[in-house]
Write an enzyme that holds these catalytic residues in place. Structure first.
Site, PDB file in Angstrom:
ATOM      1  N   ASP A  86      13.510  -6.480  -9.313  1.00  0.00           N
ATOM      2  CA  ASP A  86      13.353  -5.157  -9.473  1.00  0.00           C
ATOM      3  C   ASP A  86      13.331  -4.457  -8.137  1.00  0.00           C
ATOM      4  OD1 ASP A  86      12.586  -2.399  -9.355  1.00  0.00           O
ATOM      5  OD2 ASP A  86      10.955  -3.037 -10.944  1.00  0.00           O
ATOM      6  N   HIS A  93       5.282  -3.289 -13.050  1.00  0.00           N
ATOM      7  CA  HIS A  93       5.238  -1.914 -13.613  1.00  0.00           C
ATOM      8  C   HIS A  93       5.281  -2.259 -15.141  1.00  0.00           C
ATOM      9  CE1 HIS A  93       7.124   2.025 -14.455  1.00  0.00           C
ATOM     10  NE2 HIS A  93       6.351   2.246 -13.316  1.00  0.00           N
ATOM     11  N   GLN A 144      11.311  -0.307  -5.737  1.00  0.00           N
ATOM     12  CA  GLN A 144      10.303  -0.043  -4.609  1.00  0.00           C
ATOM     13  C   GLN A 144      10.701  -0.651  -3.130  1.00  0.00           C
ATOM     14  OE1 GLN A 144       7.885   2.094  -4.568  1.00  0.00           O
ATOM     15  NE2 GLN A 144       7.969   2.241  -6.661  1.00  0.00           N
ATOM     16  N   CYS A 170       1.071   2.919 -13.891  1.00  0.00           N
ATOM     17  CA  CYS A 170       1.971   2.038 -15.026  1.00  0.00           C
ATOM     18  C   CYS A 170       1.885   0.891 -14.625  1.00  0.00           C
ATOM     19  CB  CYS A 170       3.369   2.579 -14.959  1.00  0.00           C
ATOM     20  SG  CYS A 170       3.745   4.166 -15.406  1.00  0.00           S
ATOM     21  N   LYS A 224      14.793   6.644  -5.589  1.00  0.00           N
ATOM     22  CA  LYS A 224      13.645   6.132  -4.730  1.00  0.00           C
ATOM     23  C   LYS A 224      14.355   6.304  -3.357  1.00  0.00           C
ATOM     24  CE  LYS A 224      11.214   4.582  -8.034  1.00  0.00           C
ATOM     25  NZ  LYS A 224       9.684   4.968  -8.277  1.00  0.00           N
TER      26      LYS A 224
END
Lengths: 404, 140
Positions: A198, A121, A201, A362, A224
């Site tokens: 990260d 991203h 997700q 993105c 999320k």
């Protein structure tokens, strides 16, 4: 027992209409919806506990502080961090990444290298470019293949004694690919590099164990995982968090202040300057409670079922191409109709009450790789149904008919 | 015809449609019919920022009137530009500067006016007006 109809009753927004049609919400990779249990916690906080924390001697402040710190412990338990003070509240994933990147600017020098993946991203690329500009370090990229997977042999080749930090998302937001982070962490540690993962997700689909992963930093956002926006967390190993300098100056993060010198507070407060998003933090804890009550195993199994069903149904549409076809992926389908711009498809779907994301998500480098302007992305959560996927498929067919 | 007359004509046309589908189908057809911009003007400097799809606009002055040509890689966006160009092309710069854009609301495309909309209708209108301001300065 997992029952999607019962679960849907927890989410008031799922019964609303959009453009006169029942909402079909397939933009879960952008943000998840909020169950009543979490909404209640937010209302309860402002109705009964609202106060500034950590400083007040009065009852409200103490109760609010207790709730906030309980939330930190819930997050610690969820991600299996060793200590609660390894959980830093932030405004979200982007903030968490910037905090680490900023901290590393005092640790890096010219000749050092940072490795990121081609599946990132923008928020995972820009902070490192800025860090490289500040320190003279250079950025290396693990390439991807046509299936949307990282070419791991290339990663091995990039690693060297100059590698100081490796940064990879657990799951690609644009394609849904699950990256082999266990391998990446192990190999990076062999050359002495730190690893930041990260989890924005992955947190909605997988319950990670940061100790088992042996990861140095892990970041995610509450929104999320059925929590509110504007709050997230940074997990960092104690030794690493002690090594990094404070990010922002302000209240909460200090120990003693004189005009000659300030000494900083201990973890986690060193990184939590100013009044935090107290209610958000508490609601973050409640959101994880909610998801754990549904159960991550049940969530993963059901979402996999949705993914397989939707993949099969969508591929029956002639001229539809799916981007990101790794066997290891979560419930995200990025696709295009041949000769039709994703924006047009998204616009027609919106008129039908179906919320999808269109554009480059993105992640422009990924779109450049496939030489496309963007995709239509449908991302499913555990409260979605096969009937909704049928509605999507019919909608895509209608869009195709109108637009070609 | 004045800009206002053309806008009223467009409003009349759109009032015949019964639902969103007919409206959008009409816009899609307008998009398909939009006279294409000459390829030499499809440059990066002619791209309007703020659109999720690519939009190119070129302006030329003929007999004190501005002629706009445009293109986009998305068909609905092209339809929207086709409507804008019909209203604003071959008009005096000052008239373009003074024109209001309420007609977009009246033809049921209000949703495209929100700043969050990725198609950047707001940016397109702004760009057409910027061209008009630039040419108006030349006239003085």
């Amino acid at each position: 027992m997992f029952n999607v109809e019962d679960i849907r009753k927890d989410f008031p927004i799922l019964s609303r209409k959009v453009n006169g049609k029942p909402l079909v919400y397939f933009d879960n990779a952008a943000t998840s919806q909020t169950p009543q249990q979490v909404i209640d916690v937010i209302v309860d906080y402002y109705s009964n506990y609202n106060a500034n924390i950590h400083r007040g001697v009065h009852t409200l402040s103490q109760e609010a502080t207790d709730l906030y710190e309980q939330a930190r412990h819930k997050i610690q338990a969820h991600f299996n961090a060793k200590f609660a003070h390894e959980i830093i509240f932030t405004s979200g994933t982007t903030h968490s990444i910037n905090l680490v990147a900023n901290g590393f600017s005092s640790l890096l020098k010219k000749g050092d290298e940072i490795i990121v993946s081609a599946l990132e991203h923008h928020s995972n690329i820009v902070p490192w470019q800025m860090l490289c500009e500040r320190t003279g370090a250079s950025l290396k990229v693990i390439p991807m293949n046509a299936e949307g997977e990282l070419v791991i042999s290339e990663f091995d080749a990039l690693l060297s004694k100059n590698t100081k930090l490796v940064f990879v998302n657990h799951i690609s937001n644009a394609l849904g690919t699950i990256n082999p982070i266990e391998y990446i962490i192990e190999k990076a540690h062999q050359v002495g590099a730190a690893v930041l993962i990260d989890g924005a997700q992955s947190a909605p689909h997988i319950k990670p164990d940061v100790q088992a992963l042996n990861v140095d930093f892990y970041v995610t956002s509450a929104h999320k995982t059925c929590g509110p926006t504007g709050v997230g967390m940074l997990y960092g190993k104690e030794e690493w968090l002690n090594k990094l300098p404070p990010y922002q100056g302000g209240g909460e993060m200090i120990d003693e202040v004189t005009f000659q010198k300030t000494t900083y507070a201990a973890l986690p407060h060193k990184f939590e300057a100013g009044t935090p998003n107290i209610c958000g933090g508490i609601a973050f804890g409640a959101a994880l409670d909610y998801m754990n009550s549904v159960g991550f195993k049940a969530i993963a199994n059901y979402e996999h079922e949705l993914l397989e069903y939707a993949t099969k149904k969508l591929l029956e549409i002639e001229g539809l191409k799916i981007y990101g076809t790794s066997k290891q992926k979560t419930s995200v389908i990025s696709f295009n109709l041949e000769g039709i711009h994703p924006y047009d498809v998204g616009t027609i779907l919106d008129k039908l009450g179906i919320a999808v994301r269109t554009g480059h998500h993105c992640a422009q480098p990924i779109m450049d790789f496939y030489k496309i302007p963007g995709t239509v992305r449908a991302s499913f959560a555990f409260y979605n149904t096969k009937a909704e996927i049928d509605t999507l498929v019919e909608g895509v067919k209608k869009a195709k008919m109108m637009l070609s | 015809m004045s800009i206002e007359d053309i806008q009223n004509e467009i409003i009349d046309e759109f009032s015949m449609f019964e639902d969103w589908e007919e409206r959008y189908q009409y816009m899609i057809d307008l998009g398909k019919d939009l006279p294409l911009i000459n390829d030499q003007y499809k440059t990066d400097s002619n791209i309007i920022k703020g659109c999720q799809s690519k939009v190119w606009v070129h302006a030329e002055m003929n007999d004190d009137k501005i002629e706009f040509t445009a293109d986009s890689d998305a068909i609905i966006t092209k339809g929207i530009i086709a409507i804008l160009i019909r209203a604003f092309s071959n008009q005096h710069p000052q008239d373009i500067i003074d024109a209001n854009t309420d007609f977009i609301d009246k033809i049921g495309l209000k949703e495209h006016l929100s700043p969050t909309r990725a198609n950047g209708l707001v940016s397109m209108v702004k760009q057409l007006k910027m061209y008009a301001i630039a040419y108006q300065t030349q006239l003085k």
